[in-house]
Write an enzyme that holds these catalytic residues in place. Structure first.
Site, PDB file in Angstrom:
ATOM      1  N   ARG A  27       0.828  -1.224   0.000  1.00 18.44           N
ATOM      2  CA  ARG A  27       0.000   0.000   0.000  1.00 18.44           C
ATOM      3  C   ARG A  27       0.855   1.263   0.000  1.00 18.44           C
ATOM      4  NH1 ARG A  27      -5.282  -1.011   1.923  1.00 18.44           N
ATOM      5  NH2 ARG A  27      -5.466   1.123   2.685  1.00 18.44           N
ATOM      6  N   ASN A 102      -4.202   7.118   7.756  1.00 19.13           N
ATOM      7  CA  ASN A 102      -4.263   6.831   6.322  1.00 19.13           C
ATOM      8  C   ASN A 102      -5.375   7.696   5.761  1.00 19.13           C
ATOM      9  OD1 ASN A 102      -4.062   5.731   3.794  1.00 19.13           O
ATOM     10  ND2 ASN A 102      -5.334   3.957   4.273  1.00 19.13           N
ATOM     11  N   GLY A 103      -5.064   8.522   4.758  1.00 19.22           N
ATOM     12  CA  GLY A 103      -6.095   9.378   4.165  1.00 19.22           C
ATOM     13  C   GLY A 103      -5.581  10.806   4.050  1.00 19.22           C
ATOM     14  N   GLU A 483      -4.117  -0.853 -22.196  1.00 14.79           N
ATOM     15  CA  GLU A 483      -3.714  -1.519 -20.944  1.00 14.79           C
ATOM     16  C   GLU A 483      -2.283  -2.034 -21.061  1.00 14.79           C
ATOM     17  OE1 GLU A 483      -4.150  -1.902 -17.965  1.00 14.79           O
ATOM     18  OE2 GLU A 483      -3.158  -3.769 -17.452  1.00 14.79           O
ATOM     19  N   LYS A 487       0.866  -1.203 -18.559  1.00  9.54           N
ATOM     20  CA  LYS A 487       1.648  -2.253 -17.885  1.00  9.54           C
ATOM     21  C   LYS A 487       3.137  -2.026 -18.101  1.00  9.54           C
ATOM     22  CE  LYS A 487      -0.794  -3.984 -16.288  1.00  9.54           C
ATOM     23  NZ  LYS A 487      -1.323  -3.200 -15.227  1.00  9.54           N
ATOM     24  N   GLU A 490       4.492   1.257 -16.269  1.00 10.51           N
ATOM     25  CA  GLU A 490       4.508   1.320 -14.800  1.00 10.51           C
ATOM     26  C   GLU A 490       5.518   0.361 -14.181  1.00 10.51           C
ATOM     27  OE1 GLU A 490       1.019   0.245 -12.596  1.00 10.51           O
ATOM     28  OE2 GLU A 490       0.377  -1.178 -14.085  1.00 10.51           O
ATOM     29  N   LYS A 605      -0.117   0.393  -4.389  1.00  9.12           N
ATOM     30  CA  LYS A 605      -1.113  -0.552  -4.895  1.00  9.12           C
ATOM     31  C   LYS A 605      -2.523   0.015  -4.822  1.00  9.12           C
ATOM     32  CE  LYS A 605      -2.792  -4.322  -6.493  1.00  9.12           C
ATOM     33  NZ  LYS A 605      -2.648  -4.583  -7.946  1.00  9.12           N
TER      34      LYS A 605
HETATM   35  C1  AGP Z   1      -2.652  -0.837 -12.515  1.00  6.23           C
HETATM   36  O1  AGP Z   1      -1.579  -1.690 -12.875  1.00  6.23           O
HETATM   37  C2  AGP Z   1      -2.235   0.238 -11.546  1.00  6.23           C
HETATM   38  N1  AGP Z   1      -1.621  -0.283 -10.398  1.00  6.23           N
HETATM   39  C3  AGP Z   1      -3.332   1.227 -11.255  1.00  6.23           C
HETATM   40  O2  AGP Z   1      -3.582   1.896 -12.461  1.00  6.23           O
HETATM   41  C4  AGP Z   1      -4.669   0.643 -10.757  1.00  6.23           C
HETATM   42  O3  AGP Z   1      -5.290  -0.108 -11.769  1.00  6.23           O
HETATM   43  C5  AGP Z   1      -5.587   1.833 -10.413  1.00  6.23           C
HETATM   44  O4  AGP Z   1      -4.993   2.556  -9.367  1.00  6.23           O
HETATM   45  C6  AGP Z   1      -7.003   1.398 -10.006  1.00  6.23           C
HETATM   46  O5  AGP Z   1      -6.934   0.608  -8.852  1.00  6.23           O
HETATM   47  P1  AGP Z   1      -8.263  -0.200  -8.408  1.00  6.23           P
HETATM   48  O6  AGP Z   1      -8.572  -1.173  -9.506  1.00  6.23           O
HETATM   49  O7  AGP Z   1      -7.870  -0.869  -7.124  1.00  6.23           O
HETATM   50  O8  AGP Z   1      -9.368   0.793  -8.230  1.00  6.23           O
END
Ligand code: AGP
Length: 610
Positions: A27, A102-103, A483, A487, A490, A605
């Site tokens: 996270r 967190n937030g 997509e 990939k 990132e 994440k």
């Molecule tokens: C995808 O590989 C990324 N880690 C990121 O774009 C992710 O898909 C996006 O933050 C959305 O996350 P979620 O599906 O948990 O809402």
């Protein structure tokens, strides 16, 4: 976005909090810290830059024996750069109050100004540091820590999961939640509190979720919930979380990303298990049964999501429109929430999210909560905020996805979107039965692609030096190309962009030369000839092309420099197979560059801040 873990009980809190934080590093992980109270109630605060593992060294350097109470935090910076002073826990001046958060505190500037006038000084740049000073301010007025905690929480606006402890109340933990997850694990004579169940489940599967506007007072093996909006106590029993912590283990894979890519066959099976049946020609989605009547009147679907989930939504747009005839629009959640657009009551909002905690997607759902529209979800994390905000939905059942780069979740999301399309198809569309049969064949076809991993790795290694990449596709392969570009960028940090292949002449072709390769999705289907023309245009300009083609195809290999073959499938399900190829390609490029493929720089994440 950050990981929070707290412990109170008969064991050593430091060990349990550290192991919990390690499970939550996905996270966010730019800094970490822990506050420890020993058996005399004496407090120790340790903080550092970097990964959680560094905290153990700091603890070993102290003379601390047993610490029955501890709170810890692993951070993804939102306010204030990654640094020791900005790391959590934050404390009041005399280090008797400790807070992890967190937030985002939206009114932190005015709080800092007001507290400054009351004589408080701030060591950090963070919004979080206002919380311990606020509690301190009220404690000085009431000499009651619980009252002081509640008063401080009521001053805060924003999104938060807050965990606090104090030498003034050494036998309790205090938690509060608004829009950011907080869950309490309850065991005999001990409790573990965390922002995600995966930090708790090795100790207990009996958990209770703190809900929005609630505060929890947590003691050794017990908890008390208070509804702060109505100042009354809340009774909520624990629930048994059927979640196998072993799923979250790496096994003998080098990285979570590769493990999760190799789960594709199982992911497809689990996403469709008990839901689609080709022999009976049926699709059952239990999560939508409660809204079956409302679904009949839906004449427009707006999909909102971010990142990979957004691209899954774009594939879903093609599926839903072709199979159900319902108009679909896909919007980035971060844009949707600020748009003023017509939204009729026969429009359904469909939120797609792996984590179920993405702030932008939550905000999109909050925006329409007074519209009286149907709110649906496709979520992977069971019990997550988005899952709880929607009227109905379909879980992905993909299991925990630990790598920051989403792979199996995309596969599961597209399978679920296909199932929803089939469920909503009214006239038993001529695609219905063939697609049901293809869903059952997909796991085997996915495995055939995974079996090519060594060949894909060899190809990928040839491309690790490039600094730019174009991904192109047509029809269903167009959103899939987008997509694929995400990939690669990132995990390898290579600039990559996805484009509709038909757009090449409208600009992108100008970029093409020997140093700007293209990844072309040229699988079988009505648009193959046109995509092959694009490949030839690229080659004629000295470009380099890696193509995905369908087994048995002879055309693509005549033009592309490298070809990766996938088993023949239907046009509607090819994105699932193409995605596996691009996930492997991106993974191997990144590992060839010796990058931290599971924890790419600057990312986290779960993006739980807007
Ligand atoms: C995808 O590989 C990324 N880690 C990121 O774009 C992710 O898909 C996006 O933050 C959305 O996350 P979620 O599906 O948990 O809402």
């Amino acid at each position: 976005m950050c990981g929070i873990v707290g412990y109170i009980g008969r064991r050593n809190g430091a060990d349990i909090v550290l192991s919990g934080l390690s499970a939550l590093e996905y996270r966010g992980y730019d800094s970490a810290g822990i506050a420890l109270l020993d058996e005399t109630g004496e407090a120790t605060l340790l903080k550092q830059l970097g990964r959680v593992a560094g905290l153990q060294k700091l603890i070993d350097e102290t003379t601390l024996q047993k610490t029955p109470l501890a709170i810890g935090h692993t951070r993804w910076a939102t306010h204030g750069k990654p640094s020791v002073v900005n790391a959590h826990p934050h404390s009041n001046a005399d280090q008797t109050i400790f807070v992890v958060h967190n937030g985002i505190i939206e009114n932190y500037v005015e709080l800092r100004e007001w507290l400054g006038k009351e004589g408080y000084h701030f060591a950090s740049e963070t919004d979080t540091e206002t919380i311990p000073h606020l509690i301190d301010y009220y404690y000085k007025k009431t000499s009651n820590f619980e009252e002081a905690f509640v008063s401080a929480i009521k001053e805060i606006r924003g999104a938060y999961a807050i965990l606090a402890c104090s030498t003034m109340a050494p036998d309790k933990l205090f938690a509060a939640r608004l829009s950011s997850p907080m869950v309490i694990g309850v065991n005999k004579d001990e409790c573990i509190v965390a922002s995600d169940p995966s930090a708790i489940l090795q100790h207990t599967k009996e958990v209770v979720y703190v809900q929005d506007n609630e505060m929890a007072v947590i003691e050794k093996g017990s908890y008390r919930l208070v509804d702060l909006a109505h100042d009354k106590q809340v009774q909520r029993e624990t629930e048994h979380l059927d979640f196998d912590i072993n799923q979250a283990n790496l096994g003998d894979f080098p990285h979570f990303m590769l493990k999760e890519i190799f789960e594709a066959p199982q992911t497809i099976r689990l996403a469709s298990l008990g839901r689609s049946n080709a022999s009976t020609g049926t699709v059952k989605l239990g999560g939508l049964e409660s809204v079956a009547d409302q679904l009949r009147y839906i004449d427009r679907i707006v999909i909102v999501a971010c990142g990979t989930s957004y691209y899954a939504g774009l594939v879903g747009e093609y599926l839903l429109e072709e199979i159900t005839g319902i108009p679909v629009e896909v919007q980035l959640a971060s844009e949707f929430k600020y748009r003023n657009e017509p939204f009729s009551r026969s429009t359904a909002l469909l939120a797609i999210s792996q984590s179920g905690e993405t702030a932008d997607t939550i905000a999109a759902l909050q925006k329409v909560q007074d519209y009286g529209v149907l709110r649906l979800g496709i979520v992977n994390a069971v019990g997550s905020t988005i899952a709880r905000m929607t009227d109905a939905g379909v879980y992905c059942h993909a299991g925990p996805e630990q790598a920051v780069a989403s792979t199996k979740a995309f596969i599961a999301q597209v399978v679920v979107l296909l199932l929803i399309s089939l469920k909503l198809s009214k006239n038993g569309d001529n695609l219905y039965q063939p697609l049901l049969e293809e869903i059952e064949a997909l796991p085997g076809k996915a495995q055939q692609i995974l079996d090519q991993a060594p060949a894909i790795e060899r190809i990928a290694k040839k491309y690790k030096k490039y600094r730019d990449f174009l991904f192109i596709g047509r029809g269903y392969s167009f959103p899939c190309a987008l997509e694929g570009a995400l990939k690669l960028k990132e995990v390898s940090y290579i600039h990559a962009e996805g484009y509709a292949a038909g757009e090449m002449k409208h600009g992108p072709l100008a970029m093409i030369d020997k140093d700007f390769p293209t990844f072309a999705l040229a699988t079988s289907g009505p648009l193959l000839e046109k995509t092959c023309s694009n490949i030839q245009e690229i080659k004629a300009r000295g470009g380099v092309v890696v193509a995905v083609a369908t087994e048995g195809d002879k055309l693509v290999a005549k033009h592309a420099d490298d070809v990766i073959y996938i088993p023949k499938s239907l046009e509607q399900t090819e994105p699932i197979l193409e995605a596996i190829v691009m996930q492997l390609f991106s993974y191997y490029v990144a590992t060839a560059k010796d990058l931290d493929v599971d924890r790419p720089r600057n990312l986290a994440k779960s993006v739980t801040v807007e």
